[in-house]
Design an enzyme around this catalytic site. Structure first.
Site, mmCIF file in Angstrom:
data_model
loop_
_atom_site.group_PDB
_atom_site.id
_atom_site.type_symbol
_atom_site.label_atom_id
_atom_site.label_comp_id
_atom_site.label_asym_id
_atom_site.label_seq_id
_atom_site.Cartn_x
_atom_site.Cartn_y
_atom_site.Cartn_z
ATOM 1 N N GLY A 1 24.491 -64.556 -123.500
ATOM 2 C CA GLY A 1 25.733 -63.797 -123.681
ATOM 3 C C GLY A 1 26.882 -64.536 -123.032
ATOM 4 N N HIS B 1 32.678 -58.117 -118.074
ATOM 5 C CA HIS B 1 33.518 -59.316 -117.918
ATOM 6 C C HIS B 1 34.934 -59.060 -118.436
ATOM 7 C CE1 HIS B 1 31.022 -62.577 -116.420
ATOM 8 N NE2 HIS B 1 30.066 -62.336 -117.296
ATOM 9 N N GLN C 1 35.310 -65.868 -119.515
ATOM 10 C CA GLN C 1 34.506 -66.916 -118.866
ATOM 11 C C GLN C 1 34.931 -68.312 -119.319
ATOM 12 O OE1 GLN C 1 30.570 -64.805 -119.864
ATOM 13 N NE2 GLN C 1 30.124 -65.892 -117.963
ATOM 14 N N HIS D 1 26.869 -56.026 -119.573
ATOM 15 C CA HIS D 1 27.276 -57.119 -118.672
ATOM 16 C C HIS D 1 28.499 -57.847 -119.262
ATOM 17 C CE1 HIS D 1 26.149 -60.794 -116.082
ATOM 18 N NE2 HIS D 1 27.025 -61.280 -116.934
ATOM 19 N N GLU D 2 28.460 -58.119 -120.576
ATOM 20 C CA GLU D 2 29.576 -58.856 -121.206
ATOM 21 C C GLU D 2 30.842 -57.997 -121.241
ATOM 22 O OE1 GLU D 2 28.866 -61.834 -121.306
ATOM 23 O OE2 GLU D 2 26.704 -61.597 -121.319
ATOM 24 N N CYS E 1 24.311 -64.958 -114.381
ATOM 25 C CA CYS E 1 25.539 -65.090 -115.168
ATOM 26 C C CYS E 1 25.936 -66.553 -115.180
ATOM 27 C CB CYS E 1 26.634 -64.246 -114.513
ATOM 28 S SG CYS E 1 28.224 -64.348 -115.344
ATOM 29 N N LEU E 2 26.405 -67.022 -116.336
ATOM 30 C CA LEU E 2 26.816 -68.426 -116.426
ATOM 31 C C LEU E 2 27.996 -68.714 -115.492
ATOM 32 C CD1 LEU E 2 26.454 -68.905 -120.283
ATOM 33 C CD2 LEU E 2 24.947 -69.793 -118.493
HETATM 34 NI NI NI Z 1 28.053 -63.097 -117.225
#
Ligand code: NI
Length: 191
Positions: free
Chosen positions: A46, A140, A51, A136-137, A94-95
Site C-alpha cells: 500500500g 496517511h 508518502q 492505514h493508507e 510502513c514504507l
Molecule cells: Ni504506510
C-alpha cells in the site's frame, strides 16, 4: 511511469492533511500509476500520495494473497462508510517508517467508498489484511502514521532511531562511502 522517492518519518509533509482531488484526470491517473510502480518496487502492499510528497487524497494497494487477490486498487478520495465493532490486531510497518513494526488494533472489516482509476464511484467491502491496509493508507491522508496509534514512549524511540539512521546515511554520503544496501522489508508488513 516513474519511480518516486518515498519520504520517511520524521518529515513534516507526512503529518499534513491531504486535499480531495476534484476529479480523476490525466494528472491524477499519472500519479496513481507512478505510485503503483513505486509501491511494487519498494516492495510494499500500500502507498498513499503524501508518502511521495503529493498532498492529494489518493492511495494505491495490492494485497496479493490467496484469499484476497484483488489486483491493483487505485482509490481517489477514499472514505470509510462502515466499520465493524470488532477489532483485529496486525503487526504494521510502513514504507515511510522503515525497519520498524508494531501491533495496531483497527476495525476488522470496513466498507470504503472511492473514485476508481476511471473516476467512477465504487464501494468495496474489505476484511483481513485489505481492511487493515486501506485504513492505514487513509490515515496517511490525514497525516497519521501507524506509530501514532502506539505509546508515545515507543513512538519517540522509533523516531529517534530513524533520525539517527538518516544522519548516519548523510554522513556516509558526505564521506563518499557507497550507500549501504537497504534491507528489504517484508512486503506483507510494508503498508
Ligand atoms: Ni504506510
Amino acid at each position: 511511469m516513474a519511480l518516486l522517492p518515498i519520504l520517511t518519518a520524521p518529515d513534516p509533509r507526512l503529518k499534513k492533511k491531504s486535499l480531495p482531488v476534484a476529479a480523476v484526470d490525466v494528472d491524477v491517473r499519472q500519479l496513481m500509476d507512478d505510485m503503483l510502480e513505486t509501491m511494487y518496487a519498494a516492495p510494499g502492499i500500500g502507498l498513499a500520495a503524501p508518502q511521495v510528497g503529493a498532498l492529494k487524497r489518493v492511495i494505491v494497494l495490492d494485497i496479493d494473497r490467496e484469499e484476497t487477490k484483488t489486483g491493483p486498487l487505485f482509490m481517489a478520495n477514499p472514505e470509510i462508510v462502515e466499520a465493524s465493532d470488532e477489532d483485529v490486531i496486525y503487526e504494521e510497518g510502513c514504507l515511510s517508517v522503515p525497519d520498524h513494526y508494531s501491533d495496531v488494533a483497527r476495525p476488522a472489516s470496513v466498507r470504503v467508498r472511492y473514485l476508481d482509476r476511471d473516476g467512477k464511484q465504487q464501494e468495496l467491502a474489505c476484511e483481513g489484511l485489505l481492511a487493515t491496509c486501506v485504513q492505514h493508507e487513509i490515515d496517511h491522508l490525514d497525516g497519521i502514521l501507524f506509530i501514532d496509534h502506539i505509546s508515545s514512549l515507543k513512538r519517540n524511540m522509533i523516531l529517534r532511531k530513524l533520525l539517527k539512521a538518516r544522519k548516519e546515511k548523510e554522513r556516509d554520503e558526505a564521506e563518499g562511502k557507497p550507500p549501504a544496501k537497504d534491507q528489504a522489508q517484508d512486503p506483507e508488513h510494508a503498508l
